[in-house]
Design a protein around this motif. Structure first.
Motif, mmCIF file in Angstrom:
data_model
loop_
_atom_site.group_PDB
_atom_site.id
_atom_site.type_symbol
_atom_site.label_atom_id
_atom_site.label_comp_id
_atom_site.label_asym_id
_atom_site.label_seq_id
_atom_site.Cartn_x
_atom_site.Cartn_y
_atom_site.Cartn_z
ATOM 1 N N ARG A 187 0.676 -52.245 -1.966
ATOM 2 C CA ARG A 187 -0.203 -51.359 -2.366
ATOM 3 C C ARG A 187 -0.144 -50.212 -1.705
ATOM 4 O O ARG A 187 -0.207 -50.536 0.138
ATOM 5 N N ALA A 188 -0.133 -49.185 -1.954
ATOM 6 C CA ALA A 188 -0.526 -47.721 -0.891
ATOM 7 C C ALA A 188 -1.546 -48.034 -0.355
ATOM 8 O O ALA A 188 -2.593 -48.435 -0.726
ATOM 9 N N HIS A 189 -1.864 -47.135 1.421
ATOM 10 C CA HIS A 189 -2.703 -47.032 1.948
ATOM 11 C C HIS A 189 -3.112 -45.603 2.390
ATOM 12 O O HIS A 189 -2.309 -44.891 2.488
ATOM 13 N N MET B 231 6.459 -60.250 17.439
ATOM 14 C CA MET B 231 6.731 -58.899 16.974
ATOM 15 C C MET B 231 6.256 -58.432 16.529
ATOM 16 O O MET B 231 5.234 -59.177 15.322
ATOM 17 N N LEU B 232 4.944 -57.707 16.714
ATOM 18 C CA LEU B 232 3.799 -56.065 15.155
ATOM 19 C C LEU B 232 4.668 -55.468 14.682
ATOM 20 O O LEU B 232 4.859 -54.263 15.429
ATOM 21 N N HIS B 233 4.924 -54.938 13.423
ATOM 22 C CA HIS B 233 5.178 -54.283 13.025
ATOM 23 C C HIS B 233 3.493 -53.271 12.218
ATOM 24 O O HIS B 233 2.975 -53.627 12.670
ATOM 25 N N MET B 234 4.155 -52.183 11.750
ATOM 26 C CA MET B 234 3.595 -51.106 10.805
ATOM 27 C C MET B 234 3.606 -50.389 9.607
ATOM 28 O O MET B 234 5.277 -50.658 9.439
ATOM 29 N N THR B 235 2.676 -50.404 8.662
ATOM 30 C CA THR B 235 3.302 -49.884 7.024
ATOM 31 C C THR B 235 2.383 -48.920 7.488
ATOM 32 O O THR B 235 1.471 -48.250 8.401
ATOM 33 N N LYS B 236 3.188 -47.397 6.655
ATOM 34 C CA LYS B 236 3.056 -46.216 6.135
ATOM 35 C C LYS B 236 3.539 -45.973 5.099
ATOM 36 O O LYS B 236 4.454 -46.048 4.442
ATOM 37 N N VAL B 237 2.441 -44.696 4.910
ATOM 38 C CA VAL B 237 3.406 -44.434 3.144
ATOM 39 C C VAL B 237 4.036 -43.557 3.556
ATOM 40 O O VAL B 237 3.577 -42.075 4.481
ATOM 41 N N ALA C 235 6.567 -45.373 -3.865
ATOM 42 C CA ALA C 235 6.294 -46.078 -4.836
ATOM 43 C C ALA C 235 6.133 -47.352 -4.874
ATOM 44 O O ALA C 235 6.399 -48.059 -5.810
ATOM 45 N N HIS C 236 5.346 -47.776 -4.009
ATOM 46 C CA HIS C 236 4.492 -49.064 -3.993
ATOM 47 C C HIS C 236 5.105 -50.136 -3.767
ATOM 48 O O HIS C 236 4.723 -51.559 -3.767
ATOM 49 N N ARG C 237 5.672 -49.493 -2.721
ATOM 50 C CA ARG C 237 7.077 -50.769 -2.248
ATOM 51 C C ARG C 237 7.105 -50.571 -0.981
ATOM 52 O O ARG C 237 7.799 -49.695 -0.465
ATOM 53 N N LEU C 238 7.623 -51.703 0.502
ATOM 54 C CA LEU C 238 8.121 -51.256 1.310
ATOM 55 C C LEU C 238 9.831 -51.499 0.872
ATOM 56 O O LEU C 238 10.131 -52.377 0.127
ATOM 57 N N ILE C 239 10.207 -49.979 1.760
ATOM 58 C CA ILE C 239 11.529 -49.991 1.290
ATOM 59 C C ILE C 239 12.937 -49.334 2.540
ATOM 60 O O ILE C 239 13.278 -49.547 1.748
ATOM 61 N N ALA C 240 12.342 -49.493 3.719
ATOM 62 C CA ALA C 240 12.845 -48.935 4.352
ATOM 63 C C ALA C 240 11.822 -48.912 6.138
ATOM 64 O O ALA C 240 10.774 -49.202 5.843
#
Length: 132
Positions: A91-93, A1-7, A54-59
């Motif tokens: 880190r934010a991106h 499974m692949l996920h993604m991150t977003k600010v 705030a520079h953390r994966l949170i939810a």
């Protein structure tokens, strides 16, 4: 499974993110606008979009699908339910980034007896330090 991150731009807490998502939700889903469709979009359906605050994966939110939006943009259709996760530094991106399943943080369900016994301020501080 692949996920993604977003600010989560403009959100200083998971509560603010949850309120923003809830306000836009229809029938338990909502859409997130992004400029480009991920080339690996098919691999992410059923995965999660992990939010950075705030520079953390949170939810996270479950990814239900991808659609074409206006002006060639992409709409990420997600479950409106925002699930807190065990905070992890990130880190934010700009835009979004892929996240492998092995690197994804676990859900934070608050059921740990030790955590439940702690004062909320302590839990918030330890979470901010990515210790719980």
């Amino acid at each position: 499974m692949l996920h993604m991150t977003k600010v989560a731009v403009g959100c200083s807490s998971v509560e603010i993110l949850r309120d923003r998502i809830t306000a836009r939700a229809t029938n338990g889903t909502t859409t997130i606008h992004t400029r480009y469709r991920p080339t690996r979009a098919a691999e992410m359906v059923g995965g999660s979009l992990y939010w950075i605050i705030a520079h953390r994966l949170i939810a996270r939110q479950t990814i239900l699908g991808f659609e074409e939006g206006e002006n060639g943009h992409c709409l990420i259709r997600v479950d409106a339910r925002v699930v807190p996760v065990r905070a992890r530094p990130k880190r934010a991106h700009q835009g979004w980034r892929y996240l492998k399943a092995d690197d994804a943080p676990q859900d934070f369900d608050g059921s740990d007896a030790d955590v439940a016994a702690m004062p909320k301020a302590m839990v918030d501080e330890l979470s901010a330090l990515s210790l719980i």
